[in-house]
Scaffold this active site. Sequence first.
Site, PDB file in Angstrom:
ATOM      1  N   ASP A 102      28.424 -62.154  11.216  1.00 51.24           N
ATOM      2  CA  ASP A 102      29.383 -61.146  11.191  1.00 51.24           C
ATOM      3  C   ASP A 102      29.517 -61.059   9.630  1.00 51.24           C
ATOM      4  O   ASP A 102      29.656 -61.563   8.653  1.00 51.24           O
ATOM      5  CB  ASP A 102      30.622 -61.401  11.881  1.00 51.24           C
ATOM      6  CG  ASP A 102      31.635 -60.231  11.789  1.00 51.24           C
ATOM      7  OD1 ASP A 102      31.649 -59.949  13.090  1.00 51.24           O
ATOM      8  OD2 ASP A 102      32.172 -59.649  10.890  1.00 51.24           O
ATOM      9  N   ILE A 103      29.487 -59.442   9.127  1.00 51.84           N
ATOM     10  CA  ILE A 103      29.795 -59.022   7.820  1.00 51.84           C
ATOM     11  C   ILE A 103      31.216 -59.394   7.372  1.00 51.84           C
ATOM     12  O   ILE A 103      31.402 -59.331   6.156  1.00 51.84           O
ATOM     13  CB  ILE A 103      29.415 -57.499   7.760  1.00 51.84           C
ATOM     14  CG1 ILE A 103      28.972 -56.990   6.446  1.00 51.84           C
ATOM     15  CG2 ILE A 103      30.816 -56.731   8.135  1.00 51.84           C
ATOM     16  CD1 ILE A 103      28.545 -55.815   6.364  1.00 51.84           C
ATOM     17  N   ASN A 121      35.199 -58.514  23.000  1.00 45.98           N
ATOM     18  CA  ASN A 121      36.050 -57.717  23.248  1.00 45.98           C
ATOM     19  C   ASN A 121      35.725 -56.559  24.035  1.00 45.98           C
ATOM     20  O   ASN A 121      34.625 -55.949  23.771  1.00 45.98           O
ATOM     21  CB  ASN A 121      36.629 -57.124  21.780  1.00 45.98           C
ATOM     22  CG  ASN A 121      37.342 -58.125  21.141  1.00 45.98           C
ATOM     23  OD1 ASN A 121      38.219 -58.755  21.592  1.00 45.98           O
ATOM     24  ND2 ASN A 121      36.981 -58.396  19.838  1.00 45.98           N
ATOM     25  N   GLU A 151      35.597 -52.910  18.154  1.00 45.28           N
ATOM     26  CA  GLU A 151      35.411 -51.820  17.238  1.00 45.28           C
ATOM     27  C   GLU A 151      33.814 -51.294  17.298  1.00 45.28           C
ATOM     28  O   GLU A 151      33.817 -50.040  16.981  1.00 45.28           O
ATOM     29  CB  GLU A 151      35.730 -52.471  15.636  1.00 45.28           C
ATOM     30  CG  GLU A 151      37.088 -52.761  15.304  1.00 45.28           C
ATOM     31  CD  GLU A 151      37.204 -53.481  14.262  1.00 45.28           C
ATOM     32  OE1 GLU A 151      36.240 -53.629  13.638  1.00 45.28           O
ATOM     33  OE2 GLU A 151      38.373 -53.649  13.907  1.00 45.28           O
ATOM     34  N   VAL A 152      33.198 -51.727  17.783  1.00 44.24           N
ATOM     35  CA  VAL A 152      31.854 -51.536  17.665  1.00 44.24           C
ATOM     36  C   VAL A 152      31.143 -51.329  19.269  1.00 44.24           C
ATOM     37  O   VAL A 152      31.395 -52.436  20.198  1.00 44.24           O
ATOM     38  CB  VAL A 152      30.707 -52.456  17.037  1.00 44.24           C
ATOM     39  CG1 VAL A 152      29.538 -52.006  17.127  1.00 44.24           C
ATOM     40  CG2 VAL A 152      31.406 -52.690  15.776  1.00 44.24           C
ATOM     41  N   HIS A 198      28.889 -57.262  22.246  1.00 45.86           N
ATOM     42  CA  HIS A 198      28.573 -58.302  21.532  1.00 45.86           C
ATOM     43  C   HIS A 198      29.505 -59.408  21.841  1.00 45.86           C
ATOM     44  O   HIS A 198      30.275 -59.127  22.352  1.00 45.86           O
ATOM     45  CB  HIS A 198      28.674 -58.004  20.152  1.00 45.86           C
ATOM     46  CG  HIS A 198      29.853 -57.294  19.602  1.00 45.86           C
ATOM     47  ND1 HIS A 198      30.124 -55.774  19.807  1.00 45.86           N
ATOM     48  CD2 HIS A 198      31.176 -57.660  19.074  1.00 45.86           C
ATOM     49  CE1 HIS A 198      31.480 -55.670  19.580  1.00 45.86           C
ATOM     50  NE2 HIS A 198      32.100 -56.412  18.896  1.00 45.86           N
ATOM     51  N   HIS A 236      31.356 -62.829  20.002  1.00 47.92           N
ATOM     52  CA  HIS A 236      31.318 -63.305  18.668  1.00 47.92           C
ATOM     53  C   HIS A 236      31.291 -64.941  18.880  1.00 47.92           C
ATOM     54  O   HIS A 236      31.676 -65.525  19.929  1.00 47.92           O
ATOM     55  CB  HIS A 236      32.691 -63.194  18.417  1.00 47.92           C
ATOM     56  CG  HIS A 236      33.144 -61.786  17.977  1.00 47.92           C
ATOM     57  ND1 HIS A 236      33.361 -61.341  16.678  1.00 47.92           N
ATOM     58  CD2 HIS A 236      33.269 -60.772  18.953  1.00 47.92           C
ATOM     59  CE1 HIS A 236      33.680 -59.964  16.713  1.00 47.92           C
ATOM     60  NE2 HIS A 236      33.851 -59.627  18.106  1.00 47.92           N
TER      61      HIS A 236
HETATM   62  P1  AMP Z   1      34.639 -56.200  17.777  1.00 50.51           P
HETATM   63  O1  AMP Z   1      36.074 -55.687  17.219  1.00 50.51           O
HETATM   64  O2  AMP Z   1      34.832 -57.095  18.715  1.00 50.51           O
HETATM   65  O3  AMP Z   1      34.050 -54.660  17.992  1.00 50.51           O
HETATM   66  O4  AMP Z   1      34.020 -56.628  16.445  1.00 50.51           O
HETATM   67  C1  AMP Z   1      33.132 -55.898  15.463  1.00 50.51           C
HETATM   68  C2  AMP Z   1      32.782 -56.886  14.683  1.00 50.51           C
HETATM   69  O5  AMP Z   1      31.577 -56.312  13.911  1.00 50.51           O
HETATM   70  C3  AMP Z   1      33.347 -57.213  13.571  1.00 50.51           C
HETATM   71  O6  AMP Z   1      33.866 -58.436  13.328  1.00 50.51           O
HETATM   72  C4  AMP Z   1      32.973 -56.626  12.276  1.00 50.51           C
HETATM   73  O7  AMP Z   1      33.107 -57.382  11.007  1.00 50.51           O
HETATM   74  C5  AMP Z   1      31.416 -56.592  12.583  1.00 50.51           C
HETATM   75  N1  AMP Z   1      30.579 -55.838  11.859  1.00 50.51           N
HETATM   76  C6  AMP Z   1      30.851 -54.520  11.638  1.00 50.51           C
HETATM   77  N2  AMP Z   1      29.672 -53.948  11.041  1.00 50.51           N
HETATM   78  C7  AMP Z   1      28.817 -55.034  10.785  1.00 50.51           C
HETATM   79  C8  AMP Z   1      27.699 -55.062  10.262  1.00 50.51           C
HETATM   80  N3  AMP Z   1      27.126 -53.963   9.731  1.00 50.51           N
HETATM   81  N4  AMP Z   1      26.894 -56.360  10.137  1.00 50.51           N
HETATM   82  C9  AMP Z   1      27.415 -57.409  10.885  1.00 50.51           C
HETATM   83  N5  AMP Z   1      28.700 -57.343  11.339  1.00 50.51           N
HETATM   84  C10 AMP Z   1      29.408 -56.292  11.420  1.00 50.51           C
END
Ligand code: AMP
Length: 122
Positions: free
Chosen positions: A33-34, A91, A99-100, A104, A106
């Site tokens: 994770d970034i 999530n 968010e994405v 995924h 974690h």
């Molecule tokens: P979520 O809130 O479960 O959608 O988590 C999205 C996760 O993606 C967050 O923990 C971010 O820090 C992570 N994230 C967003 N962009 C990147 C990226 N380019 N590379 C790695 N992790 C990312």
Amino acid sequence: MAYDPNNIFAKILRGEIPAKTVHEDEWALAFHDINPQAPVHVLVIPKRPYVSLDDFTSHASDEEITGFWRAVGEVARRLGLAESGYRILANHGANAHQEVPHFHVHIFGGRPLGPMLVRPRG
Ligand code: AMP
């Protein structure tokens, strides 16, 4: 919700933006994770396009679901977390603050992780 092929994890899967990969196989890609929330914070994503766990469990084949979850366990072992312990989290949707919009999982580890959920203030 329709899958957005321009989400950031789709771009990682296509190799358009870099990621610190820890594992890749037929079913899954795992990368750091970034913005890590623990000493070890890795994301595992399916290779195919699913918006969230809801989409994945509704539409993925049994083979794909098995392959994906085997990869999650394999990644945690490879990261050395199986003995000390770890937490997985996925999530789905607004209340979970997803968010994405590419499914995924974690994986958190590397220290005692405390209570399961942050309690709301007040
Ligand atoms: P979520 O809130 O479960 O959608 O988590 C999205 C996760 O993606 C967050 O923990 C971010 O820090 C992570 N994230 C967003 N962009 C990147 C990226 N380019 N590379 C790695 N992790 C990312």
